[in-house]
Write an enzyme that holds these catalytic residues in place. Structure first.
Site, PDB file in Angstrom:
ATOM      1  N   TYR A  67       0.829  -1.221   0.000  1.00 45.51           N
ATOM      2  CA  TYR A  67       0.000   0.000   0.000  1.00 45.51           C
ATOM      3  C   TYR A  67       0.861   1.269   0.000  1.00 45.51           C
ATOM      4  O   TYR A  67       0.479   2.297  -0.559  1.00 45.51           O
ATOM      5  CB  TYR A  67      -0.996  -0.032   1.163  1.00 45.51           C
ATOM      6  CG  TYR A  67      -2.206  -0.851   0.790  1.00 45.51           C
ATOM      7  CD1 TYR A  67      -2.248  -2.223   1.034  1.00 45.51           C
ATOM      8  CD2 TYR A  67      -3.266  -0.273   0.086  1.00 45.51           C
ATOM      9  CE1 TYR A  67      -3.331  -2.989   0.617  1.00 45.51           C
ATOM     10  CE2 TYR A  67      -4.349  -1.035  -0.333  1.00 45.51           C
ATOM     11  CZ  TYR A  67      -4.365  -2.391  -0.074  1.00 45.51           C
ATOM     12  OH  TYR A  67      -5.423  -3.140  -0.520  1.00 45.51           O
ATOM     13  N   ARG A  70       1.570   1.885  -3.527  1.00 48.50           N
ATOM     14  CA  ARG A  70       0.396   2.420  -4.240  1.00 48.50           C
ATOM     15  C   ARG A  70       0.183   3.887  -3.864  1.00 48.50           C
ATOM     16  O   ARG A  70      -0.163   4.723  -4.706  1.00 48.50           O
ATOM     17  CB  ARG A  70      -0.847   1.586  -3.925  1.00 48.50           C
ATOM     18  CG  ARG A  70      -0.814   0.186  -4.524  1.00 48.50           C
ATOM     19  CD  ARG A  70      -2.071  -0.583  -4.220  1.00 48.50           C
ATOM     20  NE  ARG A  70      -3.223  -0.002  -4.899  1.00 48.50           N
ATOM     21  CZ  ARG A  70      -4.483  -0.340  -4.630  1.00 48.50           C
ATOM     22  NH1 ARG A  70      -4.740  -1.226  -3.669  1.00 48.50           N
ATOM     23  NH2 ARG A  70      -5.477   0.215  -5.264  1.00 48.50           N
ATOM     24  N   HIS A 123     -14.794   1.958  -2.328  1.00 52.03           N
ATOM     25  CA  HIS A 123     -13.785   1.123  -1.648  1.00 52.03           C
ATOM     26  C   HIS A 123     -12.833   1.946  -0.791  1.00 52.03           C
ATOM     27  O   HIS A 123     -11.751   1.471  -0.455  1.00 52.03           O
ATOM     28  CB  HIS A 123     -13.003   0.305  -2.693  1.00 52.03           C
ATOM     29  CG  HIS A 123     -13.889  -0.650  -3.438  1.00 52.03           C
ATOM     30  ND1 HIS A 123     -13.526  -1.261  -4.604  1.00 52.03           N
ATOM     31  CD2 HIS A 123     -15.135  -1.096  -3.183  1.00 52.03           C
ATOM     32  CE1 HIS A 123     -14.506  -2.034  -5.038  1.00 52.03           C
ATOM     33  NE2 HIS A 123     -15.500  -1.945  -4.190  1.00 52.03           N
ATOM     34  N   CYS A 170      -1.696   2.899  16.101  1.00 47.78           N
ATOM     35  CA  CYS A 170      -2.818   3.780  16.446  1.00 47.78           C
ATOM     36  C   CYS A 170      -2.446   4.657  17.651  1.00 47.78           C
ATOM     37  O   CYS A 170      -2.117   4.137  18.715  1.00 47.78           O
ATOM     38  CB  CYS A 170      -4.063   2.951  16.787  1.00 47.78           C
ATOM     39  SG  CYS A 170      -5.439   3.963  17.331  1.00 47.78           S
ATOM     40  N   CYS A 173      -5.577   4.049  20.719  1.00 53.27           N
ATOM     41  CA  CYS A 173      -5.622   2.874  21.613  1.00 53.27           C
ATOM     42  C   CYS A 173      -4.217   2.338  21.875  1.00 53.27           C
ATOM     43  O   CYS A 173      -4.014   1.521  22.767  1.00 53.27           O
ATOM     44  CB  CYS A 173      -6.519   1.775  21.028  1.00 53.27           C
ATOM     45  SG  CYS A 173      -5.819   0.953  19.584  1.00 53.27           S
TER      46      CYS A 173
HETATM   47  N1  APR Z   1      -9.368   2.720 -20.555  1.00 53.59           N
HETATM   48  C1  APR Z   1     -10.508   2.021 -20.313  1.00 53.59           C
HETATM   49  N2  APR Z   1     -10.530   0.801 -19.728  1.00 53.59           N
HETATM   50  C2  APR Z   1      -9.344   0.267 -19.366  1.00 53.59           C
HETATM   51  C3  APR Z   1      -8.102   0.935 -19.579  1.00 53.59           C
HETATM   52  C4  APR Z   1      -8.151   2.212 -20.200  1.00 53.59           C
HETATM   53  N3  APR Z   1      -7.037   2.927 -20.447  1.00 53.59           N
HETATM   54  N4  APR Z   1      -7.099   0.136 -19.097  1.00 53.59           N
HETATM   55  C5  APR Z   1      -7.691  -0.970 -18.587  1.00 53.59           C
HETATM   56  N5  APR Z   1      -9.031  -0.901 -18.770  1.00 53.59           N
HETATM   57  C6  APR Z   1     -10.057  -1.862 -18.338  1.00 53.59           C
HETATM   58  C7  APR Z   1      -9.653  -3.317 -18.337  1.00 53.59           C
HETATM   59  O1  APR Z   1      -9.874  -3.905 -19.631  1.00 53.59           O
HETATM   60  C8  APR Z   1     -10.603  -3.901 -17.289  1.00 53.59           C
HETATM   61  O2  APR Z   1     -11.855  -4.259 -17.864  1.00 53.59           O
HETATM   62  O3  APR Z   1     -10.343  -1.559 -16.996  1.00 53.59           O
HETATM   63  C9  APR Z   1     -10.816  -2.726 -16.335  1.00 53.59           C
HETATM   64  C10 APR Z   1     -10.061  -2.871 -15.034  1.00 53.59           C
HETATM   65  O4  APR Z   1     -10.569  -4.000 -14.370  1.00 53.59           O
HETATM   66  P1  APR Z   1      -9.917  -4.447 -12.981  1.00 53.59           P
HETATM   67  O5  APR Z   1      -8.443  -4.440 -13.077  1.00 53.59           O
HETATM   68  O6  APR Z   1     -10.644  -5.687 -12.561  1.00 53.59           O
HETATM   69  O7  APR Z   1     -10.280  -3.268 -11.983  1.00 53.59           O
HETATM   70  P2  APR Z   1     -11.683  -2.954 -11.322  1.00 53.59           P
HETATM   71  O8  APR Z   1     -12.816  -3.379 -12.194  1.00 53.59           O
HETATM   72  O9  APR Z   1     -11.653  -1.546 -10.881  1.00 53.59           O
HETATM   73  O10 APR Z   1     -11.646  -3.893 -10.024  1.00 53.59           O
HETATM   74  C11 APR Z   1     -12.725  -3.746  -9.123  1.00 53.59           C
HETATM   75  O11 APR Z   1     -11.595  -5.167  -7.563  1.00 53.59           O
HETATM   76  O12 APR Z   1      -9.403  -5.579  -7.063  1.00 53.59           O
HETATM   77  C12 APR Z   1     -10.588  -5.057  -6.555  1.00 53.59           C
HETATM   78  O13 APR Z   1     -11.046  -3.354  -4.989  1.00 53.59           O
HETATM   79  C13 APR Z   1     -10.409  -3.621  -6.213  1.00 53.59           C
HETATM   80  O14 APR Z   1     -11.739  -1.709  -6.834  1.00 53.59           O
HETATM   81  C14 APR Z   1     -11.147  -2.902  -7.332  1.00 53.59           C
HETATM   82  C15 APR Z   1     -12.206  -3.911  -7.738  1.00 53.59           C
END
Ligand code: APR
Length: 297
Positions: A67, A70, A123, A170, A173
């Site tokens: 994290y 990120r 989220h 924390c 606590c």
């Molecule tokens: N423009 C549009 N779409 C895109 C691009 C782009 N430049 N790059 C990638 N994508 C698409 C991918 O094809 C995919 O369908 O974005 C989507 C990303 O999907 P994930 O990686 O699964 O992300 P997300 O859908 O946000 O995941 C949902 O899952 O991992 C957990 O909590 C996390 O919020 C996240 C949730």
């Protein structure tokens, strides 16, 4: 199903109420990796295996390194044209005419000045931390990079051991570690968020939503993935924006799920799609907000 922009524009102009459902693909053009596909790996770990309370309990140092990385990259990232286009739409069509549901925790919609009353962060945020003890209510906004010296991101991102004594604790606590205030797999979404979304979607509170625009999400995580289907059930239409529309689970189930499929980069497509309402998008030199700014309407 169409990829015809003119027919989408014609319907957009007639739409009184709009919902946007956004995922990691919205931030891809800002340089932030998505979860599924190539971006989903970190070192030899599947990112989603680290996003769980169990992983944090068993390996807090490893999860915090993930994290911290990120946070580091999200703080350096800039909103892209799709973030700005959605923020502009929200200014011109304030809630309850338009609402964005974002699964993203990177803060980029805040930084782009998306009005706070017109977006729900499903989220949580990388830039909020809270005590891991459920009985301790401590939480705070936090953009410290690194949040503790041991979590400094070295460019080589070499695997190393970080002890719990080197992790943020924390201050309230004094027993629990602080954790990212994000929703991990197996955790519930905030009930107040869900209540507001259900009110946005459900009669008798409102007229039905005419259009749901699904942007850059694999549509695999519920309940967020289910909202487009709800709009459809209530007579609305669905437009999907994805760099690769073939991967979408609901497409596999029902070819006619999406009324429009726009295949390409959200940063390029979303401003064009919203043009009839937002006009020519002005991208500011300096982003108007920051990762934790709550722009009021
Ligand atoms: N423009 C549009 N779409 C895109 C691009 C782009 N430049 N790059 C990638 N994508 C698409 C991918 O094809 C995919 O369908 O974005 C989507 C990303 O999907 P994930 O990686 O699964 O992300 P997300 O859908 O946000 O995941 C949902 O899952 O991992 C957990 O909590 C996390 O919020 C996240 C949730």
């Amino acid at each position: 199903m169409s990829s015809d922009l003119d027919s989408f524009h014609e319907y957009l102009r007639k739409s009184k109420r709009i919902l946007a459902v956004c995922g990691a693909g919205l931030g891809a053009s800002s340089g932030l990796p998505t979860f599924r596909g190539a971006g989903g790996m970190w070192r030899q770990h599947n990112a989603m295996e680290l996003a769980t309370p169990e992983a944090f309990r068993n390996h807090p140092g490893l999860v915090w390194q993930f994290y911290s990385l990120r946070r580091h990259y999200a703080l350096q990232a800039k909103p892209n044209a799709a973030h700005y286009a959605l923020a502009e739409l929200a200014r011109r069509r304030p809630n309850p005419q338009f609402l964005t549901l974002s699964q993203n925790v990177d803060g980029l919609s805040n930084t782009a000045g998306h009005p706070g009353k017109s977006i729900e962060y499903m989220h949580g945020s990388l830039f909020r931390v809270r005590c891991m003890r459920s009985w301790c209510r401590y939480e705070r906004d936090d953009v410290m990079d690194p949040i503790t010296p041991a979590l400094k991101v070295d460019e080589g991102d070499v695997e190393r051991t970080v002890g719990t004594d080197e992790l943020p604790r924390c201050p309230e606590c004094k027993t629990g570690l602080l954790r990212p205030a994000v929703i991990w797999f197996g955790e519930n979404l905030d009930p107040q968020t869900l209540k507001r979304i259900n009110q946005y979607l459900s009669r008798p509170y409102q007229d039905p939503v005419d259009l749901c625009i699904v942007i850059g999400t694999s549509g695999t995580v519920f309940p967020t993935a289910g909202y487009a289907g709800k709009v459809k059930e209530m007579g609305g239409k669905v437009a999907v924006v994805d760099i690769d529309c073939s991967v979408r689970p609901e497409q596999a189930k029902d070819e006619n799920f999406a009324d429009w499929l726009f295949e390409g980069d959200a940063a390029e497509l979303v401003p064009k799609m919203l043009y009839p309402i937002i006009g020519d998008l002005q991208i500011p030199e300096t982003p108007p907000g920051n990762v934790n700014s709550k722009c009021c309407d």
